[in-house]
Design a protein around this motif. Structure first.
Motif, PDB file in Angstrom:
ATOM      1  N   GLU A 164       0.872  -1.191   0.000  1.00  0.00           N
ATOM      2  CA  GLU A 164       0.000   0.000   0.000  1.00  0.00           C
ATOM      3  C   GLU A 164       0.897   1.225   0.000  1.00  0.00           C
ATOM      4  N   ASP A 165       0.419   2.299  -0.549  1.00  0.00           N
ATOM      5  CA  ASP A 165       1.163   3.549  -0.506  1.00  0.00           C
ATOM      6  C   ASP A 165       0.421   4.537   0.378  1.00  0.00           C
TER       7      ASP A 165
ATOM      8  N   ILE B  97      10.222  12.376   7.645  1.00  0.00           N
ATOM      9  CA  ILE B  97       9.457  11.138   7.816  1.00  0.00           C
ATOM     10  C   ILE B  97      10.084  10.189   8.841  1.00  0.00           C
TER      11      ILE B  97
ATOM     12  N   ALA C   8       8.162  -9.581   3.879  1.00  0.00           N
ATOM     13  CA  ALA C   8       8.584  -8.881   5.081  1.00  0.00           C
ATOM     14  C   ALA C   8       7.657  -9.207   6.238  1.00  0.00           C
TER      15      ALA C   8
ATOM     16  N   VAL D 195       6.255  -6.660   8.523  1.00  0.00           N
ATOM     17  CA  VAL D 195       5.030  -5.942   8.178  1.00  0.00           C
ATOM     18  C   VAL D 195       3.801  -6.756   8.601  1.00  0.00           C
TER      19      VAL D 195
ATOM     20  N   GLY E 180      -0.688  -1.856  11.923  1.00  0.00           N
ATOM     21  CA  GLY E 180      -0.633  -1.397  10.539  1.00  0.00           C
ATOM     22  C   GLY E 180       0.341  -0.256  10.362  1.00  0.00           C
ATOM     23  N   ALA E 181       1.152   0.004  11.404  1.00  0.00           N
ATOM     24  CA  ALA E 181       2.146   1.064  11.260  1.00  0.00           C
ATOM     25  C   ALA E 181       3.184   0.656  10.216  1.00  0.00           C
ATOM     26  N   SER E 182       3.611  -0.591  10.261  1.00  0.00           N
ATOM     27  CA  SER E 182       4.563  -1.095   9.272  1.00  0.00           C
ATOM     28  C   SER E 182       3.834  -1.421   7.988  1.00  0.00           C
ATOM     29  N   TYR E 183       4.390  -0.970   6.884  1.00  0.00           N
ATOM     30  CA  TYR E 183       3.759  -1.325   5.605  1.00  0.00           C
ATOM     31  C   TYR E 183       4.796  -1.358   4.511  1.00  0.00           C
ATOM     32  N   LYS E 184       4.432  -2.038   3.453  1.00  0.00           N
ATOM     33  CA  LYS E 184       5.319  -2.148   2.294  1.00  0.00           C
ATOM     34  C   LYS E 184       4.694  -1.404   1.133  1.00  0.00           C
ATOM     35  N   ARG E 185       5.497  -0.564   0.509  1.00  0.00           N
ATOM     36  CA  ARG E 185       4.978   0.221  -0.612  1.00  0.00           C
ATOM     37  C   ARG E 185       5.045  -0.577  -1.910  1.00  0.00           C
ATOM     38  N   ALA E 186       4.317  -0.088  -2.910  1.00  0.00           N
ATOM     39  CA  ALA E 186       4.299  -0.775  -4.200  1.00  0.00           C
ATOM     40  C   ALA E 186       5.712  -0.852  -4.783  1.00  0.00           C
TER      41      ALA E 186
ATOM     42  N   LEU F 243       8.247   0.668   5.214  1.00  0.00           N
ATOM     43  CA  LEU F 243       8.292   1.844   6.080  1.00  0.00           C
ATOM     44  C   LEU F 243       7.514   1.617   7.372  1.00  0.00           C
TER      45      LEU F 243
ATOM     46  N   GLN G 261       5.054   6.518  11.583  1.00  0.00           N
ATOM     47  CA  GLN G 261       5.338   6.934  12.956  1.00  0.00           C
ATOM     48  C   GLN G 261       4.070   7.322  13.726  1.00  0.00           C
TER      49      GLN G 261
ATOM     50  N   CYS H 112       2.464   3.628  15.085  1.00  0.00           N
ATOM     51  CA  CYS H 112       3.207   2.614  15.846  1.00  0.00           C
ATOM     52  C   CYS H 112       2.913   2.698  17.342  1.00  0.00           C
TER      53      CYS H 112
ATOM     54  N   ARG I  78      15.579  -3.097  12.514  1.00  0.00           N
ATOM     55  CA  ARG I  78      14.625  -2.170  13.133  1.00  0.00           C
ATOM     56  C   ARG I  78      15.083  -1.815  14.540  1.00  0.00           C
TER      57      ARG I  78
ATOM     58  N   MET J 225       8.923   2.589  16.454  1.00  0.00           N
ATOM     59  CA  MET J 225       9.914   1.784  15.764  1.00  0.00           C
ATOM     60  C   MET J 225      10.444   2.568  14.568  1.00  0.00           C
TER      61      MET J 225
END
Ligand SMILES: Nc1nc2c(c(=O)[nH]1)N[C@H]1C(S)=C(S)[C@@H](COP(=O)(O)OP(=O)(O)OC[C@H]3O[C@@H](n4cnc5c(=O)[nH]c(N)nc54)[C@H](O)[C@@H]3O)O[C@H]1N2
Ligand SMILES: Nc1nc2c(c(=O)[nH]1)N[C@H]1C(S)=C(S)[C@@H](COP(=O)(O)OP(=O)(O)OC[C@H]3O[C@@H](n4cnc5c(=O)[nH]c(N)nc54)[C@H](O)[C@@H]3O)O[C@H]1N2
Ligand code: SF4
Ligand code: SF4
Ligand code: SF4
Ligand code: SF4
Ligand code: SF4
Ligand SMILES: [Mo]
Lengths: 960, 330, 238
Positions: free
Chosen positions: A6-7, C31, C79, C82, C88-94, C99, C102, C105, C120, C129
């Motif tokens: 997700e972005d 960020i 990951a 994630v 849901g603070a940790s997420y992976k971008r497309a 990331l 903040q 978390c 981390r 984190m």
């Protein structure tokens, strides 16, 4: 499975509030270009300047931590005067106003200058402005000036400048883009920090071979293709064994030797007479050679002459003479230099030595590089191409910090000369304004100081023979550090490490004021640190200090500040103007002459002043001729103004760029009031690119020499002939033998040293300390290395860097430790002939078994550098310096203590140290020696629980 | 892994609480369908269940103590699709009203159908939460000592054992006569023996280096990160060792992952676990459930023993991060 | 997209420039910053770093090699850091960048436990984190000069041992480099599919002696001297 993505919107950098400035890093002496981004006036980011010749955009750990240097709690805030009644070293001061501070200095120095100028000793450490401080001292009229070179790497500088016209130290660099075989001798980090790292990567991309000769495998050596763990102090042997193999194999560049070196010059063979070992010369002083073509002795070399490399002939006056190479070949072909013979001493297998020699030969002679560049040599011969023998070498303190470093470094240059691998493609190349005549045509001052008069010559220079020594009528030293005496005749950087000891002993004479700029002499830059500290505080029976007045110009709360009577606080590198000048240690690269500036980027928040301004101010107050008009009024408003308008020679000033009234002239030209701005507009540096035709073999490149003369790099358009055989050395040796018609030493100790060490041909001898200490009592060599992320003493104040390294262990080879009954982490005593220290011991594989080592300058005095008294730097970090003596053990029959330095250059012999290691009995823990906690300075910052950076909350600007 | 006390407390307390609720619910259902005689009068069961529920709540509170930023704790209900911790949070939330409902059913002795509904829900949720808690650890691949079926199995066993004991203890101190507790006591014995066996099997699993990873593998020695092999030093026997950690003092990583327990201290904890966690409660059972003070002491001992067990569970876990800090193998 | 780093163990000298440059950029980044530095001038200085450079030794003296080993987030495809995150603070971008948000978390450390690589670190001041952001606020910032749209560590690295790019594109510099040099991911057996690639040291270059470059036979110094003089004569007469 791969996880869902997700972005989300992200805050972005706030460019609106940002400004970009270009300057020069000062976290070490490498002087990289920096691009500094500020946000609302505060530091946001420091990165490398992409276009900068030195770092090409990269930045090391220190440079990247510059912000934390600016935030250091150890920054001095105001001039300090030692509190009445408190002792030196107690660190008890009162803040005073600048006007008062300057008045004190002015009065004191004016009196000294009026009465006896030599009673001012002005010594500087890690500065990059020796052109200014040297000029200042000369104008003051004191011979007692030098920078840190004497304890740094004068062996490399002198050996280079007396052999090839440039040097490993600062004045040359490997051709990273073309070298196919690179040999690094004794380097952990070097001044060319980033260039070496950039270069090693270039080598490896091209598949060139990287050999590192080093007892320790860390840093650069970690990535070497070939690691040669040599026994410390024996590189000279290894090098000469390589020479032996090259000669046996006949793998040498005869043409190069005949044309560009003094290999064919005839040396008089008249043992026991005054002329013995000197060059046979014509009446006008031209060296004689045997010409094969004409079958007779001729004066000098022309384009046509065919000089004989192996001549043996009778001179007109009937004396015998032999050519240099004949003498050299005879010496080095001798079996004492055979790999099999030296292998044991060096700890390098004979087969490895032969392999190294043959690999060098293979690459030099069979993998040559040819560039289609036409050039003309100094004798008028036209060449249609530039030929390179792509073997490059580089060496530093692993060679220089030994008392045989000068001769060892000469041996390395000998290899380069035999291979014809100098300043050609793929070689070790010169950096403008080098190469210079051998040695540079500048004699040291050797006349007694006169009241209120500048010295005729700069304090430092290059002696050609005994007559150039700085001795008075009855043979006593003119300089407080005894540079240019029989004890250290070629001390062309002085002996800073002896100043305090000599001054405290009043030998050769007492001084009045010791002025230290940027040198932490009460700590990491002194041998025998504990002793040096007591000398700084030593008193006569009448209670007066033996060194009456100590001025320290520093920017931070160092250990040395504590010993000052007066502290003149300096700015940081982001707060002042600086000129990184070609007149000083240049930042030039082989293909381009270059210099650079610093300028204020951060506004001052303390009552401190740039030391340069203070010097110019004092020069004005004291009425130095170069700084005052005929009517006695000031010539210069301040440093900024001085840099622009001062001319050392017509058209030549501190900065070479954008000269001329129109700002369009390079290197030479009238002063340009807009010069600073021009530098700022050009990312803070200036570069003059040499045209291809004058880039190579500059020692004999006519086009280059003409250019060099025009811009003042050299005095005359003459070939710079490399000196395999050094006549100045032979002159000193004759003096030692009592044969020289000129000054001669009287003390037998001096005679013996000159006779033994001043060999005109490179040779190896066991480092002095090892000659006199008992090898069984002290079986191990003890070394230090530079940590890549720490600059000497001054980075402990850096909140980021000290998280990486805050204390240092003593490292021992796994097998050696086992043999000594030591286990990793044990407490151990490390004992030398002068003292002992206690520290935890760590084991490692990558160290030569007879060697132990630690990181340099990590240990700190408790309370210094704005650190908490219980900081690890003070409680478990240590200095090896406590074990290193400034004098050799014992004394001469005449009762003299000899300096622990190279007998030729006076270079401090840090790495000659021998120790033994023993396990502490249980319960014996904690580091030794320990020092009292320093009182904190007036207005010192309170210790904080957490770092407050960035101070202002980071403004968010939109999201993406 | 660093044994954070708040986490030990959480898993032990809520484990026992959930186990107890599961046990009473289960026995109540059995009794309803007439398989066994009712465990105890509904009001007594309600009191026992309420106390068990208190332990669960206490545990959950303890767990929040270990959050560095509790104000965002509520967000942990959002990621139940992927996160065992989130699932645990969500189910715990759901569990509260259900468990309270069950207690109410008993207290006011409502119609069996209701009672069955709540009992079943409570039972299932309790089991699911116990499994979720266990899976938080068992799902972590970097810690081979946790990444095993032993973990959920053991968490269920300890929960039920300590839970069953709790039920006995509460009923007993509530004055309920020992005689009618005999069947339950047998169950407790059974569960504790099973738990002990579970622990021993787990330890045997730990001793095997199955799935262990070495420092050499971690830094890629087999992938060519080594000196060129020589006849006397072939690649196969190339050992790696840490030369320098790259930081002077402690870091989050060293504090969180690199705790080294002295063998001596560990032994003490093991003794504590067996003696308090198993022996003392059994002794109390063997002594015929003497007195309510005895009951409370037995339960306390059990909890302390369980904390010791949980401490070992953390201390024995070797995360792959330790390899990069110089540990030869996980 | 699969953005990540290549780290060249053949040229890494362990200088810590990447680690420090990272601290500098991200410490004031909107960020990820600020990054806590506790007891900065005291007895136990300790802070949050996204990139730590460790040093190992492999083999035994004299055949031992010192290996400098930088580690930051490898932006794994699988990951677990994630998936385990309850908030849901940790997420992976497309684009593959992992990331931590903040603002979301709760500081439970579970993601750090789930990360095999120690990438981390919890910021004790903010309670959140933190981790390598792959300098997402540099690489997409079109207001930076094009050649500076790179992670801070990559820009700083003096030996150019660090490269940034898209591993999804087989033609990208990083893909090619990794393919040519046998790049590998760390702890692949855990199956996190780390994106960052480490390049093992290159094979030691051999200086091939020409066939006719036989080792000269060893003779007496005198004989060697005359042999040398003969050589000199025909070398110079040419
Ligand atoms: N990061 C950082 N950079 C610096 C400095 C700093 O303090 N920190 N200081 C600057 C200064 S002032 C200087 S002078 C330069 C010095 O730069 P270097 O010349 O790199 O100085 P050292 O760190 O002393 O490294 C000496 C090396 O020689 C090796 N060595 C010791 N004895 C022998 C020997 O007998 N033979 C051989 N072959 N090797 C030997 C040691 O193992 C060590 O690797 O660095 C400059 N750059
Ligand atoms: N055992 C051992 N000892 C050694 C060495 C070794 O290899 N081993 N190396 C030797 C060598 S080569 C050298 S060069 C010396 C270096 O030793 P020093 O010349 O003493 O260098 P630093 O420790 O950097 O101390 C320089 C002083 O300059 C101050 N300073 C920093 N920035 C500024 C500024 O902007 N303005 C002013 N006014 N002051 C500033 C610092 O606070 C510090 O007090 O150490 C020597 N000592
Ligand atoms: S090497 Fe590092 S510290 Fe030295 S000048 Fe360059 S960037 Fe600054
Ligand atoms: S900056 Fe480059 S060379 Fe230095 S440690 Fe990082 S990766 Fe290695
Ligand atoms: S390296 Fe660790 S933090 Fe980074 S993505 Fe992989 S598991 Fe997550
Ligand atoms: S610490 Fe923060 S990011 Fe990590 S798992 Fe917990 S909530 Fe998620
Ligand atoms: S990519 Fe950016 S955040 Fe990641 S390690 Fe490099 S500098 Fe740090
Ligand atoms: Mo130096």
């Amino acid at each position: 499975m791969t996880i869902p993505t997700e972005d989300r919107p992200l805050a972005r950098e706030d460019h609106a509030h940002q400004e970009v400035h270009y300057s020069t890093c000062y976290m070490c002496a490498c002087r990289c270009g920096i691009k500094v981004t500020t946000q609302d006036g505060a530091l946001r980011f420091i990165q490398g300047t992409r276009e900068h010749p030195i770092n090409q955009g990269v930045l090391c750990a220190k440079g990247s931590a510059g912000i934390m240097k600016q935030l250091s709690p150890a920054k001095l805030r105001k001039p300090l005067r030692r509190r009445a009644g408190s002792e030196r070293g107690a660190n008890e001061f009162d803040e005073i106003e600048w006007e008062e501070a300057l008045a004190i200095v002015e009065a004191r120095l004016a009196h000294i200058r009026r009465t006896d100028p030599k009673r001012l000793a002005f010594f500087t450490g890690r500065d990059q402005m020796q052109a200014l401080t040297g000029l200042w001292a000369q104008q003051f009229g004191t011979p007692n000036w030098a920078a840190h070179g004497g304890f740094c790497s004068v062996n490399m500088a002198a050996a280079g400048l007396y052999s090839i016209g440039y040097s490993f130290w600062e004045f040359g660099a490997p051709d990273w883009d073309r070298a196919k075989y690179f040999v690094m001798w004794g380097v952990a980090e070097d001044h060319s920090s980033n260039p070496i790292k950039i270069g090693l990567d270039k080598l490896k991309r091209r598949g060139a071979k990287f050999v590192s000769i080093n007892p320790i495998r860390t840093g650069y050596s970690a990535i070497a293709d070939d690691w040669i763990p040599i026994r410390p102090g024996t590189d000279g042997l290894l090098a000469l064994a390589i020479v032996h193999v090259l000669l046996t194999e006949g793998s040498i560049d005869f043409e190069f030797l005949a044309r560009y070196t003094n290999a064919p010059w005839l040396v008089i063979q008249a043992p026991g007479t005054a002329g013995d070992g000197l060059f046979a010369r014509s009446d006008d002083g031209t060296p004689l050679v045997w010409d094969e073509g004409e079958g007779r002795i001729v004066a000098g070399i022309t384009a046509q002459s065919q000089p004989s490399l192996f001549a043996q002939c009778t001179l007109a006056d009937g004396r015998q003479a032999r050519s240099v190479l004949a003498l050299a070949a005879e010496r080095y072909l001798d079996s004492q230099y055979a790999p099999e013979v030296v292998a044991a001493a060096c700890g390098v297998p004979a087969a490895t030595i032969r392999r190294l020699a043959r690999e060098m030969a293979q690459v030099a002679f069979r993998e040559t590089i040819e560039l289609p560049i036409a050039w003309t040599d100094a004798w008028g011969r036209k060449h249609d191409k530039v030929v390179g023998r792509p073997v490059a070498m580089y060496a530093m303190r692993g060679i220089s910090a030994h008392s045989n470093g000068f001769q060892t470094c000469r041996a390395l240059h000998l290899i380069q000369m035999l291979l014809g691998a100098l300043d050609g493609p793929g070689n070790f190349r010169a950096r403008a304004p080098y190469p210079k005549p051998i040695p540079p045509q500048l004699r040291p001052n050797n006349v007694a100081a006169k009241a209120n008069t500048p010295l005729a010559r700069p304090p430092l220079g290059f002696p050609m023979g005994p007559e150039d020594l700085a001795l008075d009528a009855d043979g006593r030293a003119l300089r407080i550090d005894k540079a240019y005496t029989w004890e250290a005749p070629l001390a062309s950087h002085g002996l800073m490490h002896m100043v305090i000891a000599n001054a405290a002993a009043g030998d050769p004479y007492p001084i009045d004021t010791l002025m230290l700029f940027m040198a932490n002499m009460a700590w990491n830059s002194s041998m025998n640190t504990t002793g040096t500290r007591s000398m700084l505080a030593a008193k006569h029976d009448d209670g007066s200090y033996k060194i009456p007045f100590v001025i320290v110009a520093d920017a931070f709360a160092s250990e040395t500040v504590a010993f000052a009577d007066l502290v003149l606080p300096d700015t940081t590198y982001l707060e002042r103007f600086d000129a990184i000048s070609l007149l000083d240690r240049p930042i030039s690269e082989p293909d381009a002459a270059a210099d650079a500036i610093r300028h204020p980027i951060i506004a001052l928040d303390r009552d401190v002043r740039p030391w340069q301004d203070v010097l110019v101010e004092l020069a004005g107050r004291l009425g130095f001729p170069a700084f005052t008009k005929d009517d006695g009024t000031r010539k210069f408003a301040g440093y900024e103004d001085f840099i622009v308008r001062f001319e050392r020679a017509p058209g030549i000033g501190f900065l070479a760029g954008w000269r001329g009234t129109d700002g369009k002239r390079s290197l030479v030209g009238a002063p340009n009031p807009g010069q600073w701005q021009a530098y700022k507009d050009n990312k803070a540096f200036f570069q003059f690119h040499l045209p291809d035709t004058i880039k190579w073999h500059r020692y004999a490149n006519l086009g280059y020499l003409e250019f060099a003369k025009k811009v003042g790099f050299v005095g005359a358009v003459e070939p710079i002939v490399m000196q395999i055989y050094s006549e100045p050395l032979q002159k000193f040796r004759l003096a030692g033998q009592g044969l020289y018609d000129g000054p001669r030493p009287t003390d037998p100790a001096d005679r013996a040293r000159l006779t033994k060490y001043f060999d005109p041909l490179p040779f190896w001898y066991s480092p002095l300390e090892m000659q006199v200490t008992n090898g069984d009592a002290y079986p191990l060599h003890a070394l230090t290395q530079r940590p890549m992320m720490m600059y000497h003493s001054w980075d402990a104040q850096n909140a980021w860097l000290r998280q990486i390294i805050a204390d240092n262990a003593i490292y021992v080879n796994v097998a050696t430790a086992a043999a000594l009954g030591l286990a990793d982490g044990d407490w151990a005593w490390v004992t030398s002939h002068t003292g002992q220290l206690r520290r935890r011991m760590r084991t490692m594989e990558g160290v030569e078994p007879n060697t132990v080592w630690t990181w340099n300058a990590i240990g700190k005095q408790s309370g210094a550098w704005g650190l908490a008294p219980d900081a690890p730097e003070a409680t478990s970090g240590f200095l090896l310096n406590h074990l290193i003596a400034e004098h050799l053990p014992g004394s001469t029959p005449s009762g003299r203590r000899l300096t622990n330095s190279d007998p030729i250059t006076g270079q401090a012999a840090w790495f000659d140290l021998r120790v033994r290691i023993t396990r502490c009995v249980d319960g014996e823990e904690g580091i030794e020696p320990m020092f009292d906690t320093l009182a904190s300075l007036p207005g010192a910052a309170p210790t904080v629980a957490a770092l407050d950076w960035p101070a202002a909350p980071i403004p968010l600007e939109g999201t993406r | 892994m660093k044994p954070a006390f708040s986490v030990l407390l959480f898993t032990v307390l809520s484990g026992a609480g959930l186990g107890a609720l599961a046990i009473i619910a289960l026995l109540d259902l059995a009794a309803l369908v007439g398989m066994i005689a009712p465990l105890a009068p509904p009001r007594l069961q309600a009191r026992a269940a309420a106390i068990a529920l208190l332990l669960v709540v206490a545990g959950l509170c303890a767990s929040t103590l270990h959050l560095a930023n509790p104000k965002n704790a509520w967000r942990s209900w959002t990621r139940w699709r992927t996160s065992w911790l989130s699932r645990e949070a969500v189910l715990s939330l759901a569990f509260m009203p259900v468990a309270v409902g069950l207690v109410a059913c008993w207290w006011w002795d409502v119609a069996p159908t209701m009672r069955v509904l709540f009992a079943v829900a409570t039972l299932l949720l309790a089991w699911m939460i116990l499994v979720c808690t266990a899976m938080i650890y068992a799902s972590l691949k970097p810690i081979r000592q946790w990444h095993t079926r032993h973990v959920p199995a053991n968490f269920l066993l300890y929960g039920h054992a300590s839970g069953a004991l709790l039920v006995v203890v509460v009923l007993r101190s509530d004055g309920y006569e020992a005689a009618s507790l005999v069947p339950l006591v047998w169950l407790v014995w059974l569960l504790f023996v099973a738990a002990a066996i579970g622990k021993l099997l787990y330890w045997r699993f730990l001793r095997s280096d199955k799935g262990a990873i070495t420092l050499e593998q971690a830094i890629g020695v087999p992938r060519g990160v080594r000196p060129p092999p020589t006849p006397d030093a072939p690649a196969s026997i190339m050992a790696a060792r840490l030369f320098d950690m790259g930081h002077a003092g402690g870091t989050f990583l060293t504090r969180e992952f690199v705790i080294n327990v002295a063998a001596r201290n560990r032994t003490w904890i093991v003794v504590l676990m067996w003696s308090f966690g198993f022996v003392l409660p059994m002794v109390w059972l063997a002594l015929g459930l003497a007195r309510w003070q005895g009951a409370v002491l037995a339960m306390l001992a059990c909890m302390i023993g369980m904390l010791a067990e949980r401490w070992l569970f953390f201390a024995d876990a070797r995360h792959t991060v330790r390899l990069y800090h110089g540990e030869p193998t996980t | 997209m699969k953005l990540g780093l290549v780290i060249d163990l053949d040229t890494c000298v362990g200088c810590q420039a990447c680690a420090t440059a990272c601290k500098e950029w991200n410490g004031a980044s909107a960020i990820s910053g600020p990054l806590a530095d506790l007891d900065p001038y005291g007895a136990d200085p300790s802070g949050v770093w996204f990139n730590r450079v460790r040093h190992y030794e492999v083999g035994a003296y004299p055949a031992s090699k010192t290996v400098n080993f930088p580690m930051s987030c490898l932006h794994c495809e699988d990951a677990a850091c994630v998936t385990v995150c309850p908030t849901g603070a940790s997420y992976k971008r497309a684009d593959g960048i992992v990331l931590v948000d903040q603002d979301k978390c709760m500081g439970c450390n579970l993601c750090a436990w789930a990360c095999p690589y120690g990438a981390r670190e919890l910021d004790e001041v903010s309670g959140c984190m933190k981790k390598c952001t792959l300098c997402v606020d540099r690489v997409y910032d079109e207001r930076l000069p094009v050649d500076e749209r790179q992670p801070a560590c990559v820009l700083a690295c003096p030996t150019h041992a660090r490269h940034f790019g898209d591993f999804d594109d087989p033609m990208s510099a990083v893909s090619i480099l990794s393919a040519e040099r046998g790049g590998f991911g760390l702890l692949e057996q855990l199956d996190y599919k780390p994106v960052n690639r480490y390049l093992p040291p290159r094979a030691v270059p051999v200086v091939a002696m020409d066939a006719d470059a036989q080792e000269a036979e060893r003779v007496t110094p005198l004989a060697a001297l005359s042999r040398l003089m003969a050589r000199a004569r025909d070398a110079l007469s040419r």
